[in-house]
Design an enzyme around this catalytic site. Sequence first.
Site, PDB file in Angstrom:
ATOM      1  N   GLY A 134       0.852  -1.182   0.000  1.00  0.00           N
ATOM      2  CA  GLY A 134       0.000   0.000   0.000  1.00  0.00           C
ATOM      3  C   GLY A 134       0.884   1.227   0.000  1.00  0.00           C
ATOM      4  O   GLY A 134       1.967   1.221  -0.583  1.00  0.00           O
ATOM      5  N   CYS A 135       0.459   2.275   0.670  1.00  0.00           N
ATOM      6  CA  CYS A 135       1.240   3.514   0.743  1.00  0.00           C
ATOM      7  C   CYS A 135       2.623   3.234   1.324  1.00  0.00           C
ATOM      8  O   CYS A 135       2.748   2.601   2.360  1.00  0.00           O
ATOM      9  CB  CYS A 135       0.500   4.533   1.599  1.00  0.00           C
ATOM     10  SG  CYS A 135       1.421   6.052   1.887  1.00  0.00           S
ATOM     11  N   PHE A 136       3.641   3.719   0.651  1.00  0.00           N
ATOM     12  CA  PHE A 136       5.002   3.389   1.104  1.00  0.00           C
ATOM     13  C   PHE A 136       5.407   4.085   2.390  1.00  0.00           C
ATOM     14  O   PHE A 136       6.353   3.673   3.038  1.00  0.00           O
ATOM     15  CB  PHE A 136       6.051   3.601   0.018  1.00  0.00           C
ATOM     16  CG  PHE A 136       5.952   4.836  -0.833  1.00  0.00           C
ATOM     17  CD1 PHE A 136       5.614   6.075  -0.336  1.00  0.00           C
ATOM     18  CD2 PHE A 136       6.226   4.736  -2.187  1.00  0.00           C
ATOM     19  CE1 PHE A 136       5.560   7.203  -1.141  1.00  0.00           C
ATOM     20  CE2 PHE A 136       6.179   5.847  -3.017  1.00  0.00           C
ATOM     21  CZ  PHE A 136       5.837   7.092  -2.478  1.00  0.00           C
ATOM     22  N   TRP A 137       4.703   5.117   2.820  1.00  0.00           N
ATOM     23  CA  TRP A 137       5.086   5.827   4.052  1.00  0.00           C
ATOM     24  C   TRP A 137       5.054   4.901   5.261  1.00  0.00           C
ATOM     25  O   TRP A 137       6.024   4.777   5.989  1.00  0.00           O
ATOM     26  CB  TRP A 137       4.177   7.009   4.313  1.00  0.00           C
ATOM     27  CG  TRP A 137       4.232   8.092   3.289  1.00  0.00           C
ATOM     28  CD1 TRP A 137       5.206   8.323   2.356  1.00  0.00           C
ATOM     29  CD2 TRP A 137       3.246   9.108   3.089  1.00  0.00           C
ATOM     30  NE1 TRP A 137       4.888   9.415   1.603  1.00  0.00           N
ATOM     31  CE2 TRP A 137       3.697   9.927   2.023  1.00  0.00           C
ATOM     32  CE3 TRP A 137       2.036   9.413   3.705  1.00  0.00           C
ATOM     33  CZ2 TRP A 137       2.977  11.028   1.574  1.00  0.00           C
ATOM     34  CZ3 TRP A 137       1.313  10.507   3.260  1.00  0.00           C
ATOM     35  CH2 TRP A 137       1.782  11.299   2.200  1.00  0.00           C
ATOM     36  N   GLU A 190       3.395   1.512  -5.408  1.00  0.00           N
ATOM     37  CA  GLU A 190       4.239   2.154  -4.404  1.00  0.00           C
ATOM     38  C   GLU A 190       4.903   1.018  -3.640  1.00  0.00           C
ATOM     39  O   GLU A 190       4.228   0.106  -3.158  1.00  0.00           O
ATOM     40  CB  GLU A 190       3.417   3.028  -3.456  1.00  0.00           C
ATOM     41  CG  GLU A 190       2.914   4.288  -4.107  1.00  0.00           C
ATOM     42  CD  GLU A 190       2.358   5.298  -3.114  1.00  0.00           C
ATOM     43  OE1 GLU A 190       2.602   5.164  -1.891  1.00  0.00           O
ATOM     44  OE2 GLU A 190       1.688   6.235  -3.570  1.00  0.00           O
TER      45      GLU A 190
END
Length: 191
Positions: A14-17, A68
């Site tokens: 999912g979101c790489f953060w 991502e």
Amino acid sequence: MDSHTYDSIVLGMGCFWGAEKRMAAIEGVIDVESGYAGGDDLHTDYHQVLDLEKHLRTGLAEKRNHAEVIKVTFDPEKVSLIEILAKFWENHNPTQGDRQGNDVGSNYRSAIYYHSEPQKHLAEHSKACYQKVLHTAGWPAITTEIAPLRHYNRAEEYHQDYLQKHPHGYCGLGGTGIAFPLSECAAQLND
């Protein structure tokens, strides 16, 4: 000079953060870098990934978009790849297809991009191990893409270590709450 030989694997959660922060917390992980991989374009950036996703959703494009991802570099003398993959499976929901949390789109797909046959074998083995415990708990099939790494691009600097720079930033990761059967899965590798 450091005599260690490090290894790396590219993972999409999912979101790489949030993925970057969670995987960086593993002892033996040397570096985690946010990036994009798995798409048809050789080079891409954040805005190109978002634009292509909009075009895919409206039927105006047919290319495969990048996901991502995070590139996890680790010291195999301190942490094994199966341990890295156990944390990968536990720290997101690999049954959701093209989404994690509020993030929806093929760029948020779950993915393991390997660079060798042993990595491919271990990725597939770990998926089978986790699918078994998920199935027992009533979860649907894992949708994680397992494929050779292609077209990796490092993300822009402002995405690197994002949640360290912005401690209250958004993280859409939420696992299934099902523990990965690490001991059992690792033991099967030696059978």
